[in-house]
Every structure is written in structure tokens, then in C-alpha cells.
Design an enzyme around this catalytic site. Sequence first.
Site, PDB file in Angstrom:
ATOM      1  N   PHE A 126       0.873  -1.187   0.000  1.00 57.45           N
ATOM      2  CA  PHE A 126       0.000   0.000   0.000  1.00 57.45           C
ATOM      3  C   PHE A 126       0.900   1.224   0.000  1.00 57.45           C
ATOM      4  CE2 PHE A 126      -2.371   3.103   2.711  1.00 57.45           C
ATOM      5  CZ  PHE A 126      -3.628   3.097   2.112  1.00 57.45           C
ATOM      6  N   THR A 161       5.917  -0.753   3.246  1.00 56.75           N
ATOM      7  CA  THR A 161       6.059  -2.096   3.827  1.00 56.75           C
ATOM      8  C   THR A 161       5.871  -3.139   2.719  1.00 56.75           C
ATOM      9  OG1 THR A 161       5.228  -1.312   5.924  1.00 56.75           O
ATOM     10  CG2 THR A 161       5.090  -3.686   5.556  1.00 56.75           C
ATOM     11  N   GLU A 366       0.454   3.651  10.159  1.00 50.59           N
ATOM     12  CA  GLU A 366      -1.017   3.683   9.949  1.00 50.59           C
ATOM     13  C   GLU A 366      -1.645   4.863  10.687  1.00 50.59           C
ATOM     14  OE1 GLU A 366      -3.403   0.424   9.122  1.00 50.59           O
ATOM     15  OE2 GLU A 366      -1.773  -0.639   8.127  1.00 50.59           O
ATOM     16  N   GLU A 370      -0.871  10.802  17.462  1.00 55.58           N
ATOM     17  CA  GLU A 370      -1.434  12.157  17.452  1.00 55.58           C
ATOM     18  C   GLU A 370      -2.575  12.212  16.421  1.00 55.58           C
ATOM     19  OE1 GLU A 370       1.875  11.511  17.310  1.00 55.58           O
ATOM     20  OE2 GLU A 370       2.394  12.162  19.334  1.00 55.58           O
TER      21      GLU A 370
HETATM   22  N1  CAA Z   1     -13.864   6.470   5.252  1.00 56.21           N
HETATM   23  C1  CAA Z   1     -14.191   6.944   4.039  1.00 56.21           C
HETATM   24  N2  CAA Z   1     -13.930   8.196   3.651  1.00 56.21           N
HETATM   25  C2  CAA Z   1     -13.330   9.004   4.519  1.00 56.21           C
HETATM   26  C3  CAA Z   1     -12.981   8.605   5.809  1.00 56.21           C
HETATM   27  C4  CAA Z   1     -13.265   7.268   6.176  1.00 56.21           C
HETATM   28  N3  CAA Z   1     -12.921   6.793   7.373  1.00 56.21           N
HETATM   29  N4  CAA Z   1     -12.420   9.634   6.449  1.00 56.21           N
HETATM   30  C5  CAA Z   1     -12.417  10.664   5.576  1.00 56.21           C
HETATM   31  N5  CAA Z   1     -12.943  10.268   4.406  1.00 56.21           N
HETATM   32  C6  CAA Z   1     -13.048  11.035   3.172  1.00 56.21           C
HETATM   33  C7  CAA Z   1     -14.227  11.907   3.190  1.00 56.21           C
HETATM   34  O1  CAA Z   1     -14.789  11.783   1.890  1.00 56.21           O
HETATM   35  C8  CAA Z   1     -13.679  13.293   3.376  1.00 56.21           C
HETATM   36  O2  CAA Z   1     -14.375  14.134   2.522  1.00 56.21           O
HETATM   37  P1  CAA Z   1     -15.570  15.089   3.084  1.00 56.21           P
HETATM   38  O3  CAA Z   1     -14.833  16.345   3.448  1.00 56.21           O
HETATM   39  O4  CAA Z   1     -16.445  15.183   1.920  1.00 56.21           O
HETATM   40  O5  CAA Z   1     -16.187  14.425   4.277  1.00 56.21           O
HETATM   41  C9  CAA Z   1     -12.242  13.203   2.883  1.00 56.21           C
HETATM   42  O6  CAA Z   1     -11.879  11.832   3.009  1.00 56.21           O
HETATM   43  C10 CAA Z   1     -11.263  14.065   3.674  1.00 56.21           C
HETATM   44  O7  CAA Z   1     -11.374  13.787   5.039  1.00 56.21           O
HETATM   45  P2  CAA Z   1     -10.718  14.737   6.126  1.00 56.21           P
HETATM   46  O8  CAA Z   1     -11.131  16.160   5.856  1.00 56.21           O
HETATM   47  O9  CAA Z   1     -10.988  14.169   7.471  1.00 56.21           O
HETATM   48  O10 CAA Z   1      -9.162  14.622   5.737  1.00 56.21           O
HETATM   49  P3  CAA Z   1      -7.860  15.369   6.310  1.00 56.21           P
HETATM   50  O11 CAA Z   1      -7.037  15.812   5.173  1.00 56.21           O
HETATM   51  O12 CAA Z   1      -8.245  16.354   7.357  1.00 56.21           O
HETATM   52  O13 CAA Z   1      -7.025  14.180   6.935  1.00 56.21           O
HETATM   53  C11 CAA Z   1      -6.390  12.561   8.519  1.00 56.21           C
HETATM   54  C12 CAA Z   1      -7.516  13.384   7.869  1.00 56.21           C
HETATM   55  C13 CAA Z   1      -7.111  11.735   9.558  1.00 56.21           C
HETATM   56  C14 CAA Z   1      -5.333  13.381   9.192  1.00 56.21           C
HETATM   57  C15 CAA Z   1      -5.762  11.669   7.427  1.00 56.21           C
HETATM   58  O14 CAA Z   1      -4.978  12.429   6.551  1.00 56.21           O
HETATM   59  C16 CAA Z   1      -4.924  10.557   8.004  1.00 56.21           C
HETATM   60  O15 CAA Z   1      -5.462   9.546   8.422  1.00 56.21           O
HETATM   61  N6  CAA Z   1      -3.565  10.718   8.040  1.00 56.21           N
HETATM   62  C17 CAA Z   1      -2.663   9.662   8.449  1.00 56.21           C
HETATM   63  C18 CAA Z   1      -2.150   8.930   7.234  1.00 56.21           C
HETATM   64  C19 CAA Z   1      -1.972   7.472   7.505  1.00 56.21           C
HETATM   65  O16 CAA Z   1      -2.641   6.866   8.328  1.00 56.21           O
HETATM   66  N7  CAA Z   1      -1.080   6.853   6.751  1.00 56.21           N
HETATM   67  C20 CAA Z   1      -0.876   5.451   6.858  1.00 56.21           C
HETATM   68  C21 CAA Z   1      -0.057   4.945   5.722  1.00 56.21           C
HETATM   69  S1  CAA Z   1      -0.126   3.183   5.582  1.00 56.21           S
HETATM   70  C22 CAA Z   1       0.902   2.548   6.750  1.00 56.21           C
HETATM   71  O17 CAA Z   1       1.411   3.218   7.604  1.00 56.21           O
HETATM   72  C23 CAA Z   1       1.121   1.058   6.621  1.00 56.21           C
HETATM   73  C24 CAA Z   1       1.667   0.387   7.842  1.00 56.21           C
HETATM   74  O18 CAA Z   1       1.089   0.379   8.877  1.00 56.21           O
HETATM   75  C25 CAA Z   1       2.826  -0.403   7.832  1.00 56.21           C
HETATM   76  P1  FAD Z   2       4.970  13.434  10.064  1.00 51.73           P
HETATM   77  O1  FAD Z   2       3.622  13.468   9.464  1.00 51.73           O
HETATM   78  O2  FAD Z   2       6.004  14.364   9.514  1.00 51.73           O
HETATM   79  O3  FAD Z   2       4.838  13.678  11.623  1.00 51.73           O
HETATM   80  C1  FAD Z   2       5.930  14.033  12.472  1.00 51.73           C
HETATM   81  C2  FAD Z   2       5.386  14.255  13.888  1.00 51.73           C
HETATM   82  O4  FAD Z   2       4.443  15.345  13.874  1.00 51.73           O
HETATM   83  C3  FAD Z   2       4.604  13.047  14.419  1.00 51.73           C
HETATM   84  O5  FAD Z   2       4.795  12.921  15.808  1.00 51.73           O
HETATM   85  C4  FAD Z   2       3.161  13.421  14.144  1.00 51.73           C
HETATM   86  O6  FAD Z   2       2.237  12.783  15.010  1.00 51.73           O
HETATM   87  C5  FAD Z   2       3.201  14.919  14.401  1.00 51.73           C
HETATM   88  N1  FAD Z   2       2.111  15.615  13.702  1.00 51.73           N
HETATM   89  C6  FAD Z   2       1.927  15.790  12.376  1.00 51.73           C
HETATM   90  N2  FAD Z   2       0.797  16.459  12.139  1.00 51.73           N
HETATM   91  C7  FAD Z   2       0.239  16.724  13.341  1.00 51.73           C
HETATM   92  C8  FAD Z   2      -0.947  17.390  13.764  1.00 51.73           C
HETATM   93  N3  FAD Z   2      -1.806  17.912  12.895  1.00 51.73           N
HETATM   94  N4  FAD Z   2      -1.184  17.480  15.096  1.00 51.73           N
HETATM   95  C9  FAD Z   2      -0.335  16.936  16.018  1.00 51.73           C
HETATM   96  N5  FAD Z   2       0.805  16.289  15.652  1.00 51.73           N
HETATM   97  C10 FAD Z   2       1.072  16.188  14.341  1.00 51.73           C
HETATM   98  N6  FAD Z   2       3.107   4.378   4.658  1.00 51.73           N
HETATM   99  C11 FAD Z   2       2.495   3.822   3.581  1.00 51.73           C
HETATM  100  O7  FAD Z   2       1.828   4.506   2.814  1.00 51.73           O
HETATM  101  N7  FAD Z   2       2.568   2.483   3.359  1.00 51.73           N
HETATM  102  C12 FAD Z   2       3.271   1.658   4.173  1.00 51.73           C
HETATM  103  O8  FAD Z   2       3.295   0.447   3.923  1.00 51.73           O
HETATM  104  C13 FAD Z   2       3.959   2.216   5.285  1.00 51.73           C
HETATM  105  N8  FAD Z   2       4.724   1.440   6.086  1.00 51.73           N
HETATM  106  C14 FAD Z   2       5.516   2.017   7.054  1.00 51.73           C
HETATM  107  C15 FAD Z   2       6.451   1.241   7.741  1.00 51.73           C
HETATM  108  C16 FAD Z   2       7.311   1.841   8.664  1.00 51.73           C
HETATM  109  C17 FAD Z   2       8.324   1.013   9.368  1.00 51.73           C
HETATM  110  C18 FAD Z   2       7.183   3.232   8.952  1.00 51.73           C
HETATM  111  C19 FAD Z   2       8.086   3.905   9.953  1.00 51.73           C
HETATM  112  C20 FAD Z   2       6.253   3.990   8.290  1.00 51.73           C
HETATM  113  C21 FAD Z   2       5.410   3.394   7.317  1.00 51.73           C
HETATM  114  N9  FAD Z   2       4.513   4.169   6.575  1.00 51.73           N
HETATM  115  C22 FAD Z   2       3.851   3.619   5.490  1.00 51.73           C
HETATM  116  C23 FAD Z   2       4.436   5.606   6.766  1.00 51.73           C
HETATM  117  C24 FAD Z   2       3.669   6.010   8.017  1.00 51.73           C
HETATM  118  O9  FAD Z   2       2.316   5.857   7.851  1.00 51.73           O
HETATM  119  C25 FAD Z   2       4.080   7.469   8.334  1.00 51.73           C
HETATM  120  O10 FAD Z   2       5.401   7.423   8.819  1.00 51.73           O
HETATM  121  C26 FAD Z   2       3.147   8.125   9.309  1.00 51.73           C
HETATM  122  O11 FAD Z   2       1.856   8.282   8.759  1.00 51.73           O
HETATM  123  C27 FAD Z   2       3.699   9.487   9.796  1.00 51.73           C
HETATM  124  O12 FAD Z   2       4.138  10.274   8.755  1.00 51.73           O
HETATM  125  P2  FAD Z   2       5.601  10.957   8.802  1.00 51.73           P
HETATM  126  O13 FAD Z   2       6.570   9.882   9.128  1.00 51.73           O
HETATM  127  O14 FAD Z   2       5.797  11.717   7.565  1.00 51.73           O
HETATM  128  O15 FAD Z   2       5.555  11.939  10.037  1.00 51.73           O
END
Ligand code: CAA
Ligand code: FAD
Length: 383
Positions: A126, A161, A366, A370
Site C-alpha cells: 500500500f 512495507t 497507519e 497524534e
Molecule cells: N472512510 C471513508 N472516507 C473518509 C474517511 C473514512 N474513514 N475519512 C475521511 N474520508 C473522506 C471523506 O470523503 C472526506 O471528505 P468530506 O470532506 O467530503 O467528508 C475526505 O476523506 C477528507 O477527510 P478529512 O477532511 O478528514 O481529511 P484530512 O485531510 O483532514 O485528513 C487525517 C484526515 C485523519 C489526518 C488523514 O490524513 C490521516 O489519516 N492521516 C494519516 C495517514 C496514515 O494513516 N497513513 C498510513 C499509511 S499506511 C501505513 O502506515 C502502513 C503500515 O502500517 C505499515
Molecule cells: P509526520 O507526518 O512528519 O509527523 C511528524 C510528527 O508530527 C509526528 O509525531 C506526528 O504525530 C506529528 N504531527 C503531524 N501532524 C500533526 C498534527 N496535525 N497534530 C499533532 N501532531 C502532528 N506508509 C504507507 O503509505 N505504506 C506503508 O506500507 C507504510 N509502512 C511504514 C512502515 C514503517 C516502518 C514506517 C516507519 C512507516 C510506514 N509508513 C507507510 C508511513 C507512516 O504511515 C508514516 O510514517 C506516518 O503516517 C507518519 O508520517 P511521517 O513519518 O511523515 O511523520
Amino acid sequence: METMELRFSEEQIMMRDMVRQFAREKVAPSVEDMETNETFPAAILKEMGELGLLGIPVEEEYGGAGMDFTSYIIAIHEISKVSAAVGVMLSVHTSVGTNPIRYFGTDDQKTRYLPKLASGEALGAFALSEPGAGSDAASLRTTAKRDGDDYILNGTKSWITNGGYADTYIVFAKTDPDAGKKGITAFIVEKDTPGFEVLAKERKMGILGSSTTGLAFEDCRIPVSQRLGDEGQGFAIALSNLDYGRIGIAAQALGIAEAALEHATAYAKERKQFGKAIAQQQGIGFKLADMATAVEAAKLLTYNAASRKDQELTTGIEASMAKMFASDTAMKVTTEAIQVYGGYGYTKDYPVERFFRDAKVTQIYEGTNEIQRIVIAGKLCKD
Ligand code: CAA
Ligand code: FAD
């Protein structure tokens, strides 16, 4: 909020016992190699595929086990007690590498990709995060420009990942860079596509058997048939799958915490100082009591979120609570486990230092904790 009764069905108990045995007999012997050489556990994944563990919730018509979400969470929990690295591979492969195709794919995409993913013939990944877009995922800059029957992808992803080992990547790119969140579209990218390159492996603190890499797209042509969902639907696809994915990370954190508690308890009963087992010293006994209580609470939150998913109830807030609480618990419990072991806990001769290093990332990926608080507060305070 509704609560649940934590009583597993016969099928779920069979899953738990089978995975527990598999983890002990097949995963545990490879932990040393994963830790020392950062070896990717390809043979373990192959066996997991053969056992049906890589397609637990996938419908039987697509070659999956067709089991409930709770069974899948049980599998991550049990595997992560032994190896959090293998736990995260299972979680990413299923929650965010396979499920987006189940939920948003066309019939053709389901037929083409799901049987291979469910059997383990193919591994999923992803790709949402980028060097400049982590928590603020919607600010991603990878673009996908329509050109006839193709899209042309350009940009860089980070932290992926299963990077380098996955066969399919769910990739998010902007088809309309001026439309913000509504301009993001999801694509299924196959590993050997020209213009797609896997970048160097990250050198991490923990989950050393798990591969984490960047990805680069340079004029990478993806047929329209590999677009997942509609143009502009990508962000909703990402966030809705992360809702469920976060329960998987909660289960991974729970597994780490529970393993640390089990090891620390056994050690405290064995280790003698001042003429008696340290477990008999109230200071250590209280520590174990607090650790056990936190693990129990994390377990209830995690399985409650899983049960809600099975009942088709909303999970957004519960998944974020479970992920946040279980990962904070993993960090606290593994820190205390090292304290219980004293100096020995600070060495690689005992597993608690690995649990501590593995726990940290569960507070980050994920969505950092925060971000989970932002999600919970946002949903609580919604009009
Ligand atoms: N289900 C479906 N749609 C959703 C949704 C949900 N749970 N939450 C939001 N949406 C949609 C809605 O359509 C929304 O549009 P509307 O304004 O029309 O309602 C749109 O998305 C935007 O939503 P937000 O305004 O809430 O979005 P935002 O820009 O303020 O961001 C956030 C919200 C929660 C901060 C989001 O950006 C977020 O979750 N950030 C973290 C990213 C993350 O989790 N990355 C993980 C990468 S994968 C990974 O890390 C793999 C691993 O574990 C190894
Ligand atoms: P940043 O977003 O730069 O955040 C830095 C710090 O600021 C954090 O403490 C954060 O909580 C804080 N912060 C940021 N915004 C705010 C706010 N609005 N309010 C308060 N605090 C805030 N991503 C994928 O897409 N696919 C994957 O398979 C995947 N696997 C991963 C595997 C590993 C081992 C790691 C380390 C990361 C992986 N990720 C993956 C990415 C992961 O989801 C991001 O690292 C995570 O979402 C945080 O983003 P960032 O590292 O850019 O930190």
C-alpha cells in the site's frame, strides 16, 4: 458505545490454536536470522499462504478462507507475539494490500488479483506516504496524468512495507492536482511495470525482518483497467481501508505487549534477589499487575473494534482508540519488561529489547497516535 463479549467461536478458537502452533514451530526459529541479517522471511510467507493465512477474510469464490474479521485479527495477534515483523507483513498485505481490491475493485480486477493475493502467490503493499506527505496524506504529490487508455505516473513514495517483495502495490496519485483531497485516485501497480522502481531499504530500529522501501515512478504507464475506483475516490479508499487496517496494527501491538508481559512474568518468578524471587518484591509485583491490566484493556478495545467490523457497525473511532491504546500499551509494557529483567533486559540475549524496539513503530505507522487523537476528537465533536 456498544461493548462486546470476548468469547471466541469454535472456528475462531481453531484459528487461534493453529496460528499459535505455526508461530511457535515455524516463525520462532527464523527470528534470530530476521534480527541479525534483516532477512525477509519468504519461506514463512509461503507457508502462511499454504495455510490460508494470507487470505483469511477474502471470499471463498476468490480463493480466500471467507472467514470473519475477528479471525484475521486473531492471526495477527498470535503471530505478533512471536514476530511483529511477520505480523505487520500479514496486516499490510491483507488490510491495505488486498482489501481495497475486495471493496472497490471491478469484477475483472477481483478475478485477476484476489486469488493470487489470497493464496500467497502474490504479496500486496500500500503506497500512500511520500517524503513530504505523511500525516497530511492528502498533500501527496505523485501525479497520474490520463493519456488515452493509460495514466502516466510520476513521483516518489516512501516507507512502503513489503517494498521490493510485493507483487502488487495500491498506489495513490493526484489525477487533479488542483482538487486537493478530491483529486486523488488509486491504482493497482504491478511490480515489473516499466518506469516503476523500488528504492533502497530503510535501516530501521525494529521489525527488522520487514522490508520498508521507497518507490519511484518515472513516466510509468498504468492502464485505465488498473485504476481502482473512480477518479477522485482515492482518498476515501485510503482512509476507509485504514479504518480497518488500524485494528490490525492494534492486534500487532497487543501481541508484542502480551509477549513482553509473559516473558517478564516468567523471569520475575525465576530471578532471585535478596533471598526470594523478584516477583515477590512488591515493587515488581505491582509493575506486573499494571502491565497485565493494560494488556487486558488493549485486548478488549482491539477485539471490540474487530467485532464491530464483523457486525457491520462503524469502526472509525473504535479502530483509532484500539490502535492508539494498544500501541501506547506496547511501548509502556515493553519498557517495564526491560526494567523487570534489569541489566539482562538491555542485552540481545533476551527477547524483551526486541519487543521494545518493535513496539515503537506501532505508535507511528497507519497514522501516528497524534493523528488517532485527531480522528477520535473529530468524530466525537462532529455536529
Ligand atoms: N472512510 C471513508 N472516507 C473518509 C474517511 C473514512 N474513514 N475519512 C475521511 N474520508 C473522506 C471523506 O470523503 C472526506 O471528505 P468530506 O470532506 O467530503 O467528508 C475526505 O476523506 C477528507 O477527510 P478529512 O477532511 O478528514 O481529511 P484530512 O485531510 O483532514 O485528513 C487525517 C484526515 C485523519 C489526518 C488523514 O490524513 C490521516 O489519516 N492521516 C494519516 C495517514 C496514515 O494513516 N497513513 C498510513 C499509511 S499506511 C501505513 O502506515 C502502513 C503500515 O502500517 C505499515
Ligand atoms: P509526520 O507526518 O512528519 O509527523 C511528524 C510528527 O508530527 C509526528 O509525531 C506526528 O504525530 C506529528 N504531527 C503531524 N501532524 C500533526 C498534527 N496535525 N497534530 C499533532 N501532531 C502532528 N506508509 C504507507 O503509505 N505504506 C506503508 O506500507 C507504510 N509502512 C511504514 C512502515 C514503517 C516502518 C514506517 C516507519 C512507516 C510506514 N509508513 C507507510 C508511513 C507512516 O504511515 C508514516 O510514517 C506516518 O503516517 C507518519 O508520517 P511521517 O513519518 O511523515 O511523520
